[in-house]
Design an enzyme around this catalytic site. Structure first.
Site, PDB file in Angstrom:
ATOM      1  N   CYS A   1       0.825  -1.211   0.000  1.00 53.36           N
ATOM      2  CA  CYS A   1       0.000   0.000   0.000  1.00 53.36           C
ATOM      3  C   CYS A   1       0.856   1.257   0.000  1.00 53.36           C
ATOM      4  O   CYS A   1       0.669   2.155  -0.818  1.00 53.36           O
ATOM      5  CB  CYS A   1      -0.934  -0.020   1.209  1.00 53.36           C
ATOM      6  SG  CYS A   1      -1.807   1.528   1.420  1.00 53.36           S
TER       7      CYS A   1
ATOM      8  N   CYS B   1      -1.442   1.693  -3.110  1.00 57.82           N
ATOM      9  CA  CYS B   1      -2.450   2.750  -2.916  1.00 57.82           C
ATOM     10  C   CYS B   1      -1.881   4.167  -2.858  1.00 57.82           C
ATOM     11  O   CYS B   1      -2.374   5.058  -3.544  1.00 57.82           O
ATOM     12  CB  CYS B   1      -3.209   2.524  -1.605  1.00 57.82           C
ATOM     13  SG  CYS B   1      -3.487   0.815  -1.192  1.00 57.82           S
TER      14      CYS B   1
ATOM     15  N   LYS C   1       0.104   5.370  -6.029  1.00 58.41           N
ATOM     16  CA  LYS C   1      -0.897   5.357  -7.116  1.00 58.41           C
ATOM     17  C   LYS C   1      -1.818   6.566  -7.020  1.00 58.41           C
ATOM     18  O   LYS C   1      -2.056   7.255  -7.990  1.00 58.41           O
ATOM     19  CB  LYS C   1      -1.671   4.035  -7.031  1.00 58.41           C
ATOM     20  CG  LYS C   1      -2.811   3.816  -7.994  1.00 58.41           C
ATOM     21  CD  LYS C   1      -4.136   4.375  -7.600  1.00 58.41           C
ATOM     22  CE  LYS C   1      -4.636   4.092  -6.227  1.00 58.41           C
ATOM     23  NZ  LYS C   1      -5.172   2.772  -6.002  1.00 58.41           N
TER      24      LYS C   1
ATOM     25  N   TYR D   1      -8.912  -3.474 -11.021  1.00 55.75           N
ATOM     26  CA  TYR D   1      -8.574  -2.224 -10.330  1.00 55.75           C
ATOM     27  C   TYR D   1      -7.314  -1.571 -10.910  1.00 55.75           C
ATOM     28  O   TYR D   1      -7.315  -0.408 -11.303  1.00 55.75           O
ATOM     29  CB  TYR D   1      -8.220  -2.515  -8.863  1.00 55.75           C
ATOM     30  CG  TYR D   1      -9.325  -2.756  -7.889  1.00 55.75           C
ATOM     31  CD1 TYR D   1      -9.696  -1.766  -6.982  1.00 55.75           C
ATOM     32  CD2 TYR D   1      -9.948  -3.988  -7.805  1.00 55.75           C
ATOM     33  CE1 TYR D   1     -10.658  -1.991  -6.023  1.00 55.75           C
ATOM     34  CE2 TYR D   1     -10.922  -4.235  -6.850  1.00 55.75           C
ATOM     35  CZ  TYR D   1     -11.274  -3.226  -5.957  1.00 55.75           C
ATOM     36  OH  TYR D   1     -12.225  -3.467  -5.003  1.00 55.75           O
TER      37      TYR D   1
ATOM     38  N   GLU E   1      -6.973   1.882 -13.204  1.00 59.63           N
ATOM     39  CA  GLU E   1      -6.392   3.044 -12.521  1.00 59.63           C
ATOM     40  C   GLU E   1      -5.172   3.566 -13.283  1.00 59.63           C
ATOM     41  O   GLU E   1      -5.036   4.771 -13.514  1.00 59.63           O
ATOM     42  CB  GLU E   1      -6.006   2.671 -11.088  1.00 59.63           C
ATOM     43  CG  GLU E   1      -7.228   2.441 -10.214  1.00 59.63           C
ATOM     44  CD  GLU E   1      -6.916   2.068  -8.763  1.00 59.63           C
ATOM     45  OE1 GLU E   1      -7.809   2.198  -7.927  1.00 59.63           O
ATOM     46  OE2 GLU E   1      -5.774   1.642  -8.473  1.00 59.63           O
TER      47      GLU E   1
ATOM     48  N   HIS F   1     -26.627  21.721  -0.319  1.00 61.02           N
ATOM     49  CA  HIS F   1     -26.807  22.240  -1.667  1.00 61.02           C
ATOM     50  C   HIS F   1     -25.793  23.326  -1.959  1.00 61.02           C
ATOM     51  O   HIS F   1     -25.529  24.144  -1.083  1.00 61.02           O
ATOM     52  CB  HIS F   1     -28.229  22.812  -1.804  1.00 61.02           C
ATOM     53  CG  HIS F   1     -28.565  23.212  -3.188  1.00 61.02           C
ATOM     54  ND1 HIS F   1     -28.726  22.294  -4.213  1.00 61.02           N
ATOM     55  CD2 HIS F   1     -28.744  24.436  -3.742  1.00 61.02           C
ATOM     56  CE1 HIS F   1     -29.015  22.958  -5.330  1.00 61.02           C
ATOM     57  NE2 HIS F   1     -29.023  24.242  -5.067  1.00 61.02           N
TER      58      HIS F   1
ATOM     59  N   GLU G   1     -26.041  15.401  -2.491  1.00 58.74           N
ATOM     60  CA  GLU G   1     -27.445  15.598  -2.089  1.00 58.74           C
ATOM     61  C   GLU G   1     -28.377  14.708  -2.908  1.00 58.74           C
ATOM     62  O   GLU G   1     -29.485  14.398  -2.487  1.00 58.74           O
ATOM     63  CB  GLU G   1     -27.862  17.064  -2.205  1.00 58.74           C
ATOM     64  CG  GLU G   1     -27.887  17.601  -3.611  1.00 58.74           C
ATOM     65  CD  GLU G   1     -28.241  19.093  -3.671  1.00 58.74           C
ATOM     66  OE1 GLU G   1     -29.145  19.514  -2.932  1.00 58.74           O
ATOM     67  OE2 GLU G   1     -27.601  19.825  -4.453  1.00 58.74           O
TER      68      GLU G   1
HETATM   69  P1  NDP Z   1      -7.983  -7.899 -10.363  1.00 58.44           P
HETATM   70  O1  NDP Z   1      -8.163  -9.269  -9.894  1.00 58.44           O
HETATM   71  O2  NDP Z   1      -8.816  -6.790  -9.855  1.00 58.44           O
HETATM   72  O3  NDP Z   1      -8.127  -7.875 -11.956  1.00 58.44           O
HETATM   73  C1  NDP Z   1      -7.395  -8.716 -12.788  1.00 58.44           C
HETATM   74  C2  NDP Z   1      -7.790  -8.438 -14.225  1.00 58.44           C
HETATM   75  O4  NDP Z   1      -6.935  -9.130 -15.098  1.00 58.44           O
HETATM   76  C3  NDP Z   1      -9.204  -8.868 -14.525  1.00 58.44           C
HETATM   77  O5  NDP Z   1      -9.755  -7.936 -15.417  1.00 58.44           O
HETATM   78  C4  NDP Z   1      -8.992 -10.221 -15.195  1.00 58.44           C
HETATM   79  O6  NDP Z   1      -9.968 -10.510 -16.133  1.00 58.44           O
HETATM   80  C5  NDP Z   1      -7.692  -9.968 -15.949  1.00 58.44           C
HETATM   81  N1  NDP Z   1      -6.933 -11.185 -16.214  1.00 58.44           N
HETATM   82  C6  NDP Z   1      -6.593 -12.154 -15.337  1.00 58.44           C
HETATM   83  N2  NDP Z   1      -5.834 -13.087 -15.927  1.00 58.44           N
HETATM   84  C7  NDP Z   1      -5.703 -12.696 -17.222  1.00 58.44           C
HETATM   85  C8  NDP Z   1      -5.039 -13.232 -18.339  1.00 58.44           C
HETATM   86  N3  NDP Z   1      -4.361 -14.382 -18.265  1.00 58.44           N
HETATM   87  N4  NDP Z   1      -5.113 -12.555 -19.516  1.00 58.44           N
HETATM   88  C9  NDP Z   1      -5.798 -11.419 -19.597  1.00 58.44           C
HETATM   89  N5  NDP Z   1      -6.449 -10.838 -18.575  1.00 58.44           N
HETATM   90  C10 NDP Z   1      -6.393 -11.470 -17.391  1.00 58.44           C
HETATM   91  O7  NDP Z   1      -6.434  -7.631 -10.161  1.00 58.44           O
HETATM   92  P2  NDP Z   1      -5.574  -6.320 -10.022  1.00 58.44           P
HETATM   93  O8  NDP Z   1      -4.205  -6.785 -10.352  1.00 58.44           O
HETATM   94  O9  NDP Z   1      -6.148  -5.194 -10.800  1.00 58.44           O
HETATM   95  O10 NDP Z   1      -5.692  -5.973  -8.487  1.00 58.44           O
HETATM   96  C11 NDP Z   1      -5.405  -6.952  -7.490  1.00 58.44           C
HETATM   97  C12 NDP Z   1      -6.130  -6.636  -6.221  1.00 58.44           C
HETATM   98  O11 NDP Z   1      -5.528  -5.522  -5.606  1.00 58.44           O
HETATM   99  C13 NDP Z   1      -7.581  -6.261  -6.401  1.00 58.44           C
HETATM  100  O12 NDP Z   1      -8.420  -7.365  -6.410  1.00 58.44           O
HETATM  101  C14 NDP Z   1      -7.832  -5.363  -5.241  1.00 58.44           C
HETATM  102  O13 NDP Z   1      -8.295  -6.136  -4.182  1.00 58.44           O
HETATM  103  C15 NDP Z   1      -6.476  -4.766  -4.923  1.00 58.44           C
HETATM  104  N6  NDP Z   1      -6.414  -3.360  -5.350  1.00 58.44           N
HETATM  105  C16 NDP Z   1      -7.258  -2.441  -4.812  1.00 58.44           C
HETATM  106  C17 NDP Z   1      -7.225  -1.133  -5.220  1.00 58.44           C
HETATM  107  C18 NDP Z   1      -8.175  -0.145  -4.636  1.00 58.44           C
HETATM  108  O14 NDP Z   1      -8.775  -0.441  -3.608  1.00 58.44           O
HETATM  109  N7  NDP Z   1      -8.393   1.005  -5.270  1.00 58.44           N
HETATM  110  C19 NDP Z   1      -6.279  -0.672  -6.227  1.00 58.44           C
HETATM  111  C20 NDP Z   1      -5.460  -1.718  -6.747  1.00 58.44           C
HETATM  112  C21 NDP Z   1      -5.532  -3.005  -6.312  1.00 58.44           C
HETATM  113  P3  NDP Z   1     -11.301 -11.313 -15.760  1.00 58.44           P
HETATM  114  O15 NDP Z   1     -12.235 -10.318 -15.201  1.00 58.44           O
HETATM  115  O16 NDP Z   1     -11.693 -11.859 -17.057  1.00 58.44           O
HETATM  116  O17 NDP Z   1     -10.907 -12.375 -14.788  1.00 58.44           O
END
Ligand code: NDP
Length: 462
Positions: A42, A47, A50, A177, A181, A437, A442
């Site tokens: 983080c 976080c 980022k 995510y 982002e 407001h 709101e």
């Molecule tokens: P996520 O699990 O959120 O997303 C992974 C993405 O990659 C999905 O869209 C998935 O697609 C895709 N994917 C997975 N495998 C493949 C592949 N082999 N080829 C192509 N696409 C693929 O992971 P992140 O890495 O974005 O984030 C990890 C975690 O970190 C999050 O779950 C969250 O909990 C945390 N996080 C939180 C944040 C916040 O609170 N703002 C910010 C950043 C991270 P599909 O949907 O098809 O599976």
């Protein structure tokens, strides 16, 4: 038997640091180890840096919009090196804060990777340390598919340290995510961004209407959304940019940087879990019960290594509950219901409670209220960005079971409303609340007209 510590924590990220400080405050002798930098994902490469980059990238819109408010600006340029280095200075400062927090709490830091030798013994570098109880808080790391040429791609870890100037074209693979982002960040910083998503839309798991709203907004903001696309291999001449990305279906395109954001996996390898009878679950995370206890009697685990809800405040809650329970004689289980979360894409998405799809699956009849409007700030500037808000109400109880928003400051607004949802507020109580407001917020207390029931639609490609 006398142990060196009452508690030894493996991993000084959000969960581990909170647990160790609270345990120490109850009088426990606590040691902690960290093999990279105190603060964890983080603070060091997640976080915090980022969000600072998100702020940095938003100035592009601010400068454009300022003109409608009468401001004239000269030529506007970005120095990525300044932004990058200032963000890293803040990371260094926070790293120092965390080090002082540990020291102030009387927690002894051992730098190096911790490895269990048995249920009470940990090896950190050349040291052998014993502890009565152990907490595993080793976090997670990015994982990318091992396609041909994967070594040319970066992950979010490296994205914070890119050389100046930024590449002209950046391709991000993933629709979660991190992918969305960073797509917003690089788009705002002036790069041409391609987002490669294997499904029809981004952000699987979020409310369908919100996903669609964000997806369309990202496309309008200039990000090229390459949906239903998978990369088969990455080709580079002399191992350098530009890279040629070959799609599974035969197409190909060029880019100057490839970033994979295809998920994160728990850091369970190489820490000797098997030596201490700590078992993994089917997903490969450390298996824990509702008290965060592992399959070993004296070992607990919190945070991303357990892959419950992978968010910093959740890891902190889990770590705090563990310390209260085990060292404070105040048994407290982490509560994973109604955890609010936000995606800092542009526009921002935030929500608490159930999505409409989850509510429809698990509850009876629902009432759904939505609002879409142009934020006041953009009425002067003509910016084509709209805000979307949604309330999901259980008809039988009038309880608000889900609140969702896409738009500026969504995370700030939803944090406040999360208290109401957690407290079980009803729609009547939302309606009885006076608005402020003029604000976007709101709208949440003035949604009077129920949205018509949706027509059956084509099932999302899940
Ligand atoms: P996520 O699990 O959120 O997303 C992974 C993405 O990659 C999905 O869209 C998935 O697609 C895709 N994917 C997975 N495998 C493949 C592949 N082999 N080829 C192509 N696409 C693929 O992971 P992140 O890495 O974005 O984030 C990890 C975690 O970190 C999050 O779950 C969250 O909990 C945390 N996080 C939180 C944040 C916040 O609170 N703002 C910010 C950043 C991270 P599909 O949907 O098809 O599976």
């Amino acid at each position: 038997m006398a142990y060196d510590y009452d508690l030894f924590v493996i991993g000084a990220g959000s969960g581990g640091v909170r647990a160790s400080r609270i345990a120490a405050s109850y009088g426990a002798r606590v040691g902690i180890c960290e093999d990279y930098r105190v603060g964890g994902t983080c603070v060091i490469r997640g976080c915090v840096p980022k969000k600072l980059l998100v702020y940095g990238s938003k100035f592009a819109h601010e400068f454009e919009d300022a003109q409608a408010y009468g401001w004239s600006l000269g030529e506007v340029t970005l120095c990525w090196a300044t932004l990058r280095d200032n963000v890293q200075k803040e990371v260094d400062r926070l790293n120092g804060v965390y080090l002082r927090l540990l020291e102030g709490a009387g927690v002894k830091l051992h730098m190096g990777r911790g490895r269990l030798l048995d249920r009470h013994t940990i090896e950190v570098g050349s040291e052998t340390i014993t502890a009565d109880k152990i907490l595993i808080a080793s976090g997670g790391r990015p994982e990318a598919p091992p396609i041909s040429g994967h070594q040319f791609a970066i992950t979010s870890n490296e994205a914070f340290h890119l050389p100046d100037p930024l590449p002209k074209r950046i391709t991000i693979v993933g629709g979660g995510y991190i992918a969305v982002e960073f797509a917003g960040i690089f788009n705002g910083l002036g790069c041409e961004v391609d987002l490669v998503i294997r499904r029809d839309r981004i952000l699987r798991g979020f409310d369908e209407e919100c996903r669609t709203f964000v997806h369309d907004a990202l496309a309008r903001s200039g990000i090229r959304m390459r949906t239903e696309t998978q990369i088969a291999r990455i080709e580079a001449t002399d191992g350098k940019a530009p890279y040629r990305l070959h799609e599974v279906n035969g197409g190909a395109f060029e880019t100057d940087l490839v970033m994979y954001a295809t998920g994160r996996v728990p850091n369970t390898a190489g820490i000797g879990l098997e030596k201490a009878s700590v078992q993994l679950n089917k997903a490969g995370a450390v298996a824990v019960d509702e008290w965060s206890k592992t399959t070993a009697e004296n070992i607990w685990a919190v945070g991303d290594v357990t892959d419950r809800i992978n968010l910093t405040p959740v890891a902190i809650m889990e770590g705090h509950c563990f310390a209260d329970t085990v060292f404070g004689h105040k048994p407290r289980k982490p509560d994973h219901r109604d955890v609010p979360s936000a995606v800092f894409c542009q526009p921002e998405l935030a929500s608490v409670g159930l999505t409409e799809e989850e509510a429809a699956r698990t509850l009876g009849e629902l009432r759904v209220y939505t609002a879409t409007f142009r934020p006041m700030k953009y009425t002067l500037t003509g910016r084509q960005q709209r805000t979307f808000m949604k309330l999901i109400v259980e008809a039988a109880t009038d309880k608000v079971v889900g609140v969702h928003m896409v738009g500026d400051d969504a995370a700030e607004l939803i944090q406040g409303l999360a208290v109401a949802v957690k407290a079980g507020a009803t729609k009547a109580q939302f309606d009885a609340t006076v608005g402020i407001h003029p604000t976007a917020g709101e709208e949440f207390v003035t949604m009077r007209t129920e949205r018509p029931k949706p027509q059956p639609r084509k099932a999302a490609a899940e």
